[in-house]
Design a protein around this motif. Structure first.
Motif, PDB file in Angstrom:
ATOM      1  N   SER A 175     100.643  23.907  10.985  1.00 15.79           N
ATOM      2  CA  SER A 175     100.559  23.484   9.231  1.00 15.79           C
ATOM      3  C   SER A 175      99.692  23.013   8.535  1.00 15.79           C
ATOM      4  O   SER A 175      98.609  23.311   8.104  1.00 15.79           O
ATOM      5  N   ALA A 176     100.080  21.721   9.005  1.00 14.69           N
ATOM      6  CA  ALA A 176      98.702  20.389   8.343  1.00 14.69           C
ATOM      7  C   ALA A 176      97.688  21.204   9.013  1.00 14.69           C
ATOM      8  O   ALA A 176      96.586  20.804   8.289  1.00 14.69           O
ATOM      9  N   VAL A 177      97.005  21.477  10.507  1.00 13.15           N
ATOM     10  CA  VAL A 177      95.489  21.984  10.593  1.00 13.15           C
ATOM     11  C   VAL A 177      95.125  22.872   9.720  1.00 13.15           C
ATOM     12  O   VAL A 177      94.156  22.649   9.819  1.00 13.15           O
ATOM     13  N   VAL A 178      96.216  24.056   9.181  1.00  7.60           N
ATOM     14  CA  VAL A 178      95.551  25.303   8.768  1.00  7.60           C
ATOM     15  C   VAL A 178      94.990  24.905   7.145  1.00  7.60           C
ATOM     16  O   VAL A 178      93.824  25.021   6.580  1.00  7.60           O
ATOM     17  N   THR A 179      96.127  24.097   6.269  1.00  6.32           N
ATOM     18  CA  THR A 179      95.719  23.395   5.003  1.00  6.32           C
ATOM     19  C   THR A 179      94.807  22.658   5.304  1.00  6.32           C
ATOM     20  O   THR A 179      93.624  22.545   4.381  1.00  6.32           O
ATOM     21  N   LEU A 181      97.847  14.883   8.880  1.00  5.75           N
ATOM     22  CA  LEU A 181      97.468  15.546  10.360  1.00  5.75           C
ATOM     23  C   LEU A 181      98.968  14.216  10.516  1.00  5.75           C
ATOM     24  O   LEU A 181      98.900  14.486  12.681  1.00  5.75           O
ATOM     25  N   ILE A 182      99.608  13.825  10.299  1.00 12.54           N
ATOM     26  CA  ILE A 182     100.224  12.710  11.109  1.00 12.54           C
ATOM     27  C   ILE A 182     101.348  13.855  11.694  1.00 12.54           C
ATOM     28  O   ILE A 182     101.289  12.975  12.909  1.00 12.54           O
ATOM     29  N   PRO A 183     101.946  15.039  11.567  1.00 17.33           N
ATOM     30  CA  PRO A 183     102.524  15.453  11.807  1.00 17.33           C
ATOM     31  C   PRO A 183     102.139  15.724  13.331  1.00 17.33           C
ATOM     32  O   PRO A 183     102.635  16.769  14.587  1.00 17.33           O
ATOM     33  N   CYS A 184     100.999  15.761  13.165  1.00 15.72           N
ATOM     34  CA  CYS A 184     100.119  16.484  15.238  1.00 15.72           C
ATOM     35  C   CYS A 184      99.869  14.937  15.785  1.00 15.72           C
ATOM     36  O   CYS A 184      99.714  15.212  17.331  1.00 15.72           O
ATOM     37  N   ARG A 185     100.340  13.626  15.301  1.00 16.93           N
ATOM     38  CA  ARG A 185     100.307  12.717  16.312  1.00 16.93           C
ATOM     39  C   ARG A 185     100.964  13.375  18.005  1.00 16.93           C
ATOM     40  O   ARG A 185     100.049  12.393  18.821  1.00 16.93           O
ATOM     41  N   ALA A 186     101.968  13.434  18.231  1.00 16.26           N
ATOM     42  CA  ALA A 186     102.598  13.807  19.829  1.00 16.26           C
ATOM     43  C   ALA A 186     101.410  14.449  20.891  1.00 16.26           C
ATOM     44  O   ALA A 186     101.462  14.515  21.448  1.00 16.26           O
ATOM     45  N   ALA A 187     101.638  15.307  19.829  1.00 22.17           N
ATOM     46  CA  ALA A 187     100.445  16.356  20.243  1.00 22.17           C
ATOM     47  C   ALA A 187      98.494  15.791  20.624  1.00 22.17           C
ATOM     48  O   ALA A 187      98.342  16.231  21.856  1.00 22.17           O
ATOM     49  N   ASP A 197      93.346  10.297  21.474  1.00 27.68           N
ATOM     50  CA  ASP A 197      92.224  11.360  22.554  1.00 27.68           C
ATOM     51  C   ASP A 197      92.003  12.657  21.752  1.00 27.68           C
ATOM     52  O   ASP A 197      92.672  13.659  20.816  1.00 27.68           O
ATOM     53  N   ARG A 198      90.766  11.980  21.843  1.00 33.09           N
ATOM     54  CA  ARG A 198      90.038  12.671  20.516  1.00 33.09           C
ATOM     55  C   ARG A 198      89.839  14.309  21.280  1.00 33.09           C
ATOM     56  O   ARG A 198      89.643  15.389  20.268  1.00 33.09           O
ATOM     57  N   SER A 199      89.464  14.735  22.033  1.00 32.42           N
ATOM     58  CA  SER A 199      89.512  15.769  22.996  1.00 32.42           C
ATOM     59  C   SER A 199      90.565  17.037  22.878  1.00 32.42           C
ATOM     60  O   SER A 199      90.431  18.544  22.604  1.00 32.42           O
ATOM     61  N   MET A 200      91.686  15.667  22.978  1.00 31.44           N
ATOM     62  CA  MET A 200      92.879  17.010  22.063  1.00 31.44           C
ATOM     63  C   MET A 200      92.911  17.284  20.845  1.00 31.44           C
ATOM     64  O   MET A 200      93.503  18.510  20.978  1.00 31.44           O
ATOM     65  N   ALA A 201      92.336  16.322  19.908  1.00 30.95           N
ATOM     66  CA  ALA A 201      92.528  16.517  18.892  1.00 30.95           C
ATOM     67  C   ALA A 201      92.000  18.006  18.324  1.00 30.95           C
ATOM     68  O   ALA A 201      91.497  18.673  17.692  1.00 30.95           O
ATOM     69  N   LEU A 202      90.265  18.188  18.954  1.00 34.49           N
ATOM     70  CA  LEU A 202      89.598  19.009  18.602  1.00 34.49           C
ATOM     71  C   LEU A 202      90.156  20.200  19.649  1.00 34.49           C
ATOM     72  O   LEU A 202      89.558  21.613  19.396  1.00 34.49           O
ATOM     73  N   GLN A 203      90.905  20.199  20.489  1.00 32.28           N
ATOM     74  CA  GLN A 203      91.735  21.272  20.735  1.00 32.28           C
ATOM     75  C   GLN A 203      93.233  21.981  19.895  1.00 32.28           C
ATOM     76  O   GLN A 203      93.658  23.478  20.036  1.00 32.28           O
ATOM     77  N   LEU A 204      93.332  21.019  19.041  1.00 31.63           N
ATOM     78  CA  LEU A 204      94.187  22.025  17.811  1.00 31.63           C
ATOM     79  C   LEU A 204      93.938  23.358  17.496  1.00 31.63           C
ATOM     80  O   LEU A 204      94.943  24.104  16.893  1.00 31.63           O
ATOM     81  N   PRO A 205      93.163  23.308  16.732  1.00 38.99           N
ATOM     82  CA  PRO A 205      93.362  24.716  16.135  1.00 38.99           C
ATOM     83  C   PRO A 205      93.091  25.826  17.085  1.00 38.99           C
ATOM     84  O   PRO A 205      94.080  27.103  16.264  1.00 38.99           O
ATOM     85  N   PRO A 258     103.105  20.069  23.200  1.00 40.47           N
ATOM     86  CA  PRO A 258     102.254  21.293  22.253  1.00 40.47           C
ATOM     87  C   PRO A 258     102.708  20.409  20.362  1.00 40.47           C
ATOM     88  O   PRO A 258     103.785  19.683  19.896  1.00 40.47           O
ATOM     89  N   PRO A 259     101.440  21.484  19.769  1.00 43.41           N
ATOM     90  CA  PRO A 259     101.573  21.266  18.706  1.00 43.41           C
ATOM     91  C   PRO A 259     102.525  22.231  17.672  1.00 43.41           C
ATOM     92  O   PRO A 259     103.413  23.153  18.034  1.00 43.41           O
ATOM     93  N   THR A 260     103.641  21.377  17.426  1.00 38.30           N
ATOM     94  CA  THR A 260     104.458  21.909  16.169  1.00 38.30           C
ATOM     95  C   THR A 260     104.152  22.407  14.942  1.00 38.30           C
ATOM     96  O   THR A 260     103.003  22.801  15.074  1.00 38.30           O
ATOM     97  N   GLU A 261     105.434  23.014  14.187  1.00 39.97           N
ATOM     98  CA  GLU A 261     104.724  23.793  13.409  1.00 39.97           C
ATOM     99  C   GLU A 261     104.723  23.437  12.155  1.00 39.97           C
ATOM    100  O   GLU A 261     103.258  23.711  11.371  1.00 39.97           O
ATOM    101  N   ALA A 262     105.131  22.735  11.599  1.00 42.50           N
ATOM    102  CA  ALA A 262     104.512  21.496  10.959  1.00 42.50           C
ATOM    103  C   ALA A 262     102.748  21.175  10.628  1.00 42.50           C
ATOM    104  O   ALA A 262     102.276  20.442  10.374  1.00 42.50           O
ATOM    105  N   CYS A 263     102.634  21.092  12.470  1.00 48.91           N
ATOM    106  CA  CYS A 263     101.122  20.431  13.130  1.00 48.91           C
ATOM    107  C   CYS A 263     100.329  21.696  12.349  1.00 48.91           C
ATOM    108  O   CYS A 263      99.361  21.549  12.167  1.00 48.91           O
TER     109      CYS A 263
END
Length: 135
Positions: free
Chosen positions: A90-94, A69-75, A113-121, A83-88
């Motif tokens: 894609s990593a979430v789906v994978t 999930l490194i591509p999601c760091r900024a999100a 931020d754990r709550s932001m991470a939980l919102q990724l899907p 916002p999450p990028t396409e790479a982020c």
């Protein structure tokens, strides 16, 4: 004649780049220390049980799921408007729901931020049901 010492000068445009490099270096060092701490904790503990309703749970370690999930760091940085990028996404789906839930129930991580991470899907328009966070 008087000798004058000439101090090296920095071009004003170089300053933001130097500040940015320092921030990246500090973030990398913090992540390395955090990951080393997590690795040491995992060696002392048994693997976490599967999440309720998950057949087989996550096939990755906490560390490898986090690296994915490194591509999601900024999100997921605290107070981030990014916002999450396409790479982020894609990593979430994978990675999948079982591993996301593993991360959600893992130790707290500096700079995430754990709550932001939980919102990724949801933010990535996946159809994962939300993770149950075990306190």
């Amino acid at each position: 004649m008087e000798a004058h010492s000439i101090a090296p000068s920095h071009h004003p445009l170089d300053m933001p780049m130097m500040e940015s490099s320092k921030a990246v270096t500090i973030w990398i060092m913090t992540m390395i220390l955090t990951l080393m701490t997590i690795a040491a904790q995992q060696q002392q503990q048994q693997p976490p049980p599967s999440m309720p309703g998950e057949a087989g749970g996550c096939s990755r370690t906490f560390f490898s799921a986090l690296v994915q999930l490194i591509p999601c760091r900024a999100a997921v940085a605290p107070f981030s408007p990014v916002p999450p990028t396409e790479a982020c996404c894609s990593a979430v789906v994978t990675l999948g729901r079982p591993c996301l839930c593993l991360l959600a129930n893992g130790p707290p991580l500096s700079g995430i931020d754990r709550s932001m991470a939980l919102q990724l899907p949801q933010r990535c328009s996946t159809n994962f049901p939300p993770c149950e966070v075990i306190n």
